[in-house]
Design a protein around this motif. Structure first.
Motif, mmCIF file in Angstrom:
data_model
loop_
_atom_site.group_PDB
_atom_site.id
_atom_site.type_symbol
_atom_site.label_atom_id
_atom_site.label_comp_id
_atom_site.label_asym_id
_atom_site.label_seq_id
_atom_site.Cartn_x
_atom_site.Cartn_y
_atom_site.Cartn_z
ATOM 1 N N HIS A 146 -12.599 3.454 -7.862
ATOM 2 C CA HIS A 146 -11.800 2.644 -6.944
ATOM 3 C C HIS A 146 -10.319 2.850 -7.232
ATOM 4 N N SER A 147 -9.544 3.001 -6.184
ATOM 5 C CA SER A 147 -8.092 2.984 -6.355
ATOM 6 C C SER A 147 -7.635 1.536 -6.527
ATOM 7 N N ASP A 205 -5.511 -0.002 -4.719
ATOM 8 C CA ASP A 205 -5.470 -0.648 -3.415
ATOM 9 C C ASP A 205 -6.857 -1.069 -2.969
ATOM 10 N N GLU A 206 -7.871 -0.223 -3.200
ATOM 11 C CA GLU A 206 -9.236 -0.599 -2.867
ATOM 12 C C GLU A 206 -9.677 -1.814 -3.670
ATOM 13 N N ASN A 253 -9.515 -0.234 8.001
ATOM 14 C CA ASN A 253 -10.249 0.356 6.885
ATOM 15 C C ASN A 253 -11.363 -0.582 6.436
ATOM 16 N N SER A 273 -8.573 -5.138 -2.180
ATOM 17 C CA SER A 273 -9.392 -5.611 -1.055
ATOM 18 C C SER A 273 -10.766 -6.057 -1.521
ATOM 19 N N ILE A 274 -11.351 -5.340 -2.450
ATOM 20 C CA ILE A 274 -12.667 -5.704 -2.973
ATOM 21 C C ILE A 274 -12.631 -7.071 -3.634
ATOM 22 N N ARG A 283 0.832 -1.200 0.000
ATOM 23 C CA ARG A 283 0.000 0.000 0.000
ATOM 24 C C ARG A 283 0.871 1.256 0.000
ATOM 25 N N GLU A 340 -9.149 -10.935 4.788
ATOM 26 C CA GLU A 340 -8.744 -10.792 3.387
ATOM 27 C C GLU A 340 -7.767 -11.893 2.998
ATOM 28 N N ILE A 366 -14.229 -2.089 3.631
ATOM 29 C CA ILE A 366 -14.130 -2.582 2.258
ATOM 30 C C ILE A 366 -15.358 -2.130 1.484
ATOM 31 N N ALA A 367 -15.145 -1.473 0.361
ATOM 32 C CA ALA A 367 -16.243 -0.983 -0.465
ATOM 33 C C ALA A 367 -16.805 -2.102 -1.334
#
Length: 971
Positions: A606-607, A609-610, A521, A613-614, A349, A412, A523-524
């Motif tokens: 979304h980045s 990094d996001e 953080n 995780s998604i 990250r 994750e 998760i979206a």
């Protein structure tokens, strides 16, 4: 001795090996019905004591066959048919460079070379020719490698006929007991060995040596690199090499592995027939890899070279922990890996930020063979920023050990691990020969017992139930070595300001600094699930002889589908979008230089990094790059995740993020990249030759670093947005899928995009032009590497690939030239380790192609090498190659053609752009016929037409000082 290889730094030499002299062929029983691994209830003849695995609580899954001959030779057999009709044969000798005496350094590797230079039943110089007649290409289908504690001989069989298997095992037996090792052969091979050492002896190799001597000063491996030292290599005698071979190549230390499409009983019988009468000898105990001084601390090493990246490494050694292969130990190992993966995720990250603190980072604890375990923190940084990078890495390392991990982070990693194991179960019935061979080595090395994927998933799920933050942190802490007063090693172009004292002070300050707990953080949800009204199929056809279904959606998107049963639960995707490097021009040669970094910029919502995780626990990834005429996305997924994969690929077309953090690490690497240019002969040649051959065409000439720094996502957006929104698209899908389900997903994703151009643009203008310089003759290129290194390369202009028959003949000509040049340079003159020949008939640029031949040599051998090249060239242009040479060049090509549709990857090469480039399908159909039809007369005519000496550009890449002397003398 027992084969144990917990770590390797092997310096290997690729060689091709396999043939059967008819006189040695043995009678074999009539083949019976095929034996499947599923036909047996468990492993056959499994005895853990034979493999130093008595402490293991596990048993190999069904399908494995084990054995041990009376003389001590052990073997592992695994029937398998992926790829169908092929097999892998391996032989491992439990002897490597640590087995050498002081006056034998390099002998293990030397003996590996001598295995291909004559034996009782194979005259010197005949082995490779016989192999080539069987269709095994030198340096492609097989190789051999020498490591610290073992030597491997490897053979890939393109056919599963019994004679070829017998040939392979005969060759292995010749290697262990029948080598002649004559003084004449030793003298000839010495030049090749020294050439290999010279080629490897660059800045990276010297850095490795210094690093080993600093971190493990007393260890035997720091004094026993497999390539050896000049003194012992130059002084090696046939008697000395034979002594090493006879002492170390013994039955008790030999393991044979055969994986592939053969009956186990047949393989076992042939192993017994070949190896049972090999007389047993005393097995000499293998020396330890160490010793390692566990009290070593507080020392600093600064190692400088103009080509090295700035880096700093902290390391401490602790006692080796002998972990038995038990359920409890595997459980702890899984918990440790979860913790380590979370640390790596946090560091990743940071590396993805717009201004990352480091270019590369590693925080880990690993075994140093069975001598010690070592914990290290290592970062590579932009010049002068070592302290910033080190601070960031130490902070994350300490944050993990002090505060541990969050539930979300653990979840994750568990999701990723579980998906991997579930996929392994789904793919169980179509695992590859290579997969099983890797598992066989795990057993042969005495590391652990690989059992079934189902058992692995059951254990993982049991660990997941107890994988609390406390359990993960406890397992990690138990394994790490305290970094109090660590060894510090700095590498770079220049020393850090303040030297060793500054390094030590910075480390102490970093460990004294307070760190904060990790953030938890959320998760979206993935935001790209609706691309509009699903598209409709307006064209539906089929390429009948290959079973490829061809579709077109109403928006113009083409689709090619090929279901296969070659790999269960695997779906391969390749998507072409019009544009690629056709968008660059002489006025804007950098137009798409950073196109391959598009996905690093994430998506609009979304980045990167996001997204990671998604998408945790999903077999989905983003990929984007540029090819000669298109932008290319490719992915490998599963039927279950196919919809999400297509949503992701479509999102990168519809809404790329162009987030600036995607370029941070790339910008940081530019100085280092340019700093390495020209530091080896190969690098110097690559940089200069394209510029010279193209007369400085900006498209093929490296621009200044400032032009790279000026690149950004906004400029890329301006260049490629139109193509992403409007360019023609062709998608190819190969693998395990139901056609109707896949078509429905495609309709919802790429089929739902707005109307696009129906055809790929021809770009039929100056972008299809590429010149070959009229300024022929000698070109001197300086390099900044070692003073004894040089490179000679001759390059001729040829033609494009439009004439398929001529392009086919060029491929055969190149293989013939390579065989002749290898024999001339390696076997007759003993001059070089790496002769090279290449042919490139362009399918992009009109009337453009090249043919090149050359070698990396000692700087004093340039003239002799040029004379050898001229001898080969004269022969090529004087008479047609005889039928034997034609067969040796052609047969490996024919074997490759026969095996080309035995994997999804090879199917993809056919299915890819099957609608927009229909001529490729026809080339595929006629390949065997075309290669078979090439005659020696055609080869002679081609050589005479294109390979005239006066038409070549001769490149000599020499040390800069010599280049300057040559330039001065010319003036």
């Amino acid at each position: 001795m027992t084969l144990r290889t917990a770590a390797h730094a092997a310096l290997s030499l690729a060689l091709t090996t396999a043939f059967t002299p008819p006189a040695l062929a043995q009678e074999t029983p009539e083949p019976g019905p095929k034996v499947s691994a599923d036909d047996v209830a468990g492993p056959v003849n499994w005895n853990p004591a034979d493999w130093d695995l008595e402490d293991s609580e596990f048993t190999p899954e069904a399908g494995w066959y084990f054995g041990k001959l009376d003389n001590g030779v052990r073997y592992i057999i695994r029937p398998n048919n992926r790829p169908e009709g092929t097999a892998l044969v391996r032989m491992v000798i439990g002897a490597g460079s640590i087995d050498e005496q002081d006056d034998e350094q390099g002998f293990a590797h030397y003996v590996e070379h001598m295995a291909f230079n004559g034996s009782t039943n194979i005259p010197e110089g005949e082995m490779i020719k016989l192999l080539e007649r069987e269709g095994l290409a030198f340096g492609a289908d097989t190789n051999a490698s020498t490591g610290f504690d073992e030597t491997q001989y490897k053979l890939d069989l393109p056919r599963n006929d019994e004679a070829l298997l017998d040939t392979a095992l005969m060759l292995m037996r010749e290697t262990v007991s029948e080598l002649t090792i004559t003084p004449e052969a030793v003298a000839r091979e010495r030049g090749v060995i020294l050439s290999e050492r010279r080629v490897r002896n660059g800045y990276a190799f010297k850095n490795t040596i210094d690093g080993l001597k600093f971190a493990y000063p007393d260890a035997r491996i720091s004094k026993r690199l497999p390539i050896g030292i000049l003194e012992t290599l130059e002084g090696a005698t046939a008697e000395g090499l034979r002594g090493f071979w006879e002492r170390e190549y013994v039955p008790q230390d030999t393991v044979l592995i055969v994986v592939g499409d053969f009956q186990p009983a047949l393989v076992e019988q042939k192993i017994q027939a070949r190896f049972a009468d090999w007389r047993s000898k005393v097995s000499v105990d293998q020396p330890d890899h160490g010793p390692v001084d566990l009290t070593q601390k507080g020392q600093t090493d600064i190692y400088l070279d103009p080509a090295l990246t700035e880096s700093i490494t902290l390391i401490r050694h602790g006692a080796y922990i002998d972990r038995p292969d038990t359920v409890a130990e595997r459980r702890q190992g899984t918990l440790r890996r979860i913790g380590q993966s979370i640390i790596n995720r946090r560091l990743q990250r940071l590396q993805r930020s717009e201004d990352p603190p480091f270019r590369g980072v590693n925080v880990s604890t690993s075994n140093f063979f069975e001598e010690a375990r070592s914990t290290q923190v290592s970062v590579s940084t932009v010049e002068g920023q070592w302290q910033r990078g080190l601070d960031a890495a130490i902070d994350e390392y300490r944050r993990a050990l002090i505060y541990g991990f969050t539930e979300a982070e653990i979840a994750e990693q568990i999701s990723n691990g579980r998906t991997s194991l579930e996929n392994a179960i789904a793919n169980k019935g179509t695992r590859s020969n290579a997969t099983f061979t890797s598992r066989a080595f795990t057993i042969a090395n005495g590391d652990l017992v690989p059992d079934s994927p189902e058992a692995g998933l059951a254990r993982f799920n049991a660990v997941a139930e107890i994988a609390s933050p406390q359990a993960v942190l406890s397992a990690l802490r138990e394994n790490v070595v305290d970094l109090e007063k660590p060894l510090i090693r700095f590498t770079g172009k220049s020393a850090p300001e303040g030297g060793s004292d500054a390094l030590r002070a910075a480390v102490e300050a970093a460990f004294a600094r307070d760190v904060t707990p990790p953030e938890d953080n959320g998760i979206a949800e993935f935001a790209y699930t609706d691309f509009g009204t699903p598209g409709t199929v307006v064209e539906d056809g089929k390429i009948q002889d290959f079973g490829i279904r061809t579709l077109r959606f109403a928006n113009g998107v083409r689709v090619n589908l090929k279901p296969t049963d070659l790999q269960d639960n695997v779906v391969s995707i390749r998507m072409h979008v019009d544009g690629g490097r056709m968008l660059r021009t002489a006025e804007d040669p950098q137009a798409v230089t950073i196109a391959s970094l598009l996905t690093r910029g994430g998506l609009g919502k979304h980045s990167t990094d996001e997204l990671q995780s998604i998408l945790a626990g999903k077999s989905v990834r983003g990929n984007f790059g540029d090819s000669a005429e298109t932008f290319l996305s490719s992915a490998t997924t599963t039927p279950k995740d196919f919809r999400l994969q297509m949503q992701l690929l479509t999102a990168f077309l519809a809404d790329p993020g162009y987030r600036p953090e995607g370029l941070g690490s790339w910008y940081n690497g530019l100085d280092d990249f340019f700093g390495r240019l020209g530091k080896t002969p190969g690098s110097a040649y690559s940089e200069a030759s394209n510029r010279i051959l193209s007369d400085g065409d900006p498209r093929f000439t490296r621009p200044a670093i400032e032009q790279y720094r000026a690149l950004n996502y906004e400029r890329l957006r301006t260049t490629i947005s139109d193509r992403l929104q409007n360019g023609a698209i062709e998608v190819s899908i190969v693998g395990d899928f139901e056609e109707d389900a896949v078509i429905a997903v495609l309709a919802e994703t790429i089929g739902a995009l707005p109307q696009r151009e129906a055809e790929f643009r021809p770009y039929d203008d100056e972008r299809r032009d590429r010149s070959f310089t009229d300024n022929r003759g000698l070109k001197i290129i300086p390099h900044d590497g070692e003073a004894d290194q040089a490179l000679l390369r001759m390059v001729w202009p040829t033609d494009d690939a439009e004439d398929v028959k001529q392009a086919t003949a060029f491929t055969v000509l190149a293989r013939i030239t390579r065989l002749m040049l290898t024999e001339k340079l390696r076997e007759e003159l003993g001059q070089t380790y790496s002769p090279s020949v290449s042919d490139n008939q362009s399918r992009v640029f009109r009337d453009y192609g090249t043919f090149a031949m050359g070698a990396a040599v000692d700087v004093t051998q340039l003239d002799a090498t040029k004379a050898a090249l001229m001898d080969v060239l004269t022969e090529l242009r004087s008479e047609a190659p005889d039928e034997d040479l034609m067969q040796r060049a052609r047969q490996p090509l024919l074997e490759a053609i026969d095996n080309r549709l035995k994997s999804n990857r090879s199917w993809m090469s056919l299915v890819d752009r099957a609608q927009s480039e229909t001529e490729d399908v026809e080339r595929f159909r006629t390949a065997r016929e075309r290669y078979t039809a090439v005659t020696g007369a055609e080869i002679l005519a081609l050589a005479r037409q294109y390979l005239a000496l006066e038409e070549a550009v001769e490149f000599r890449v020499v040390p800069r000082a010599l280049a300057e002397q040559m330039a001065t003398s010319e003036r």
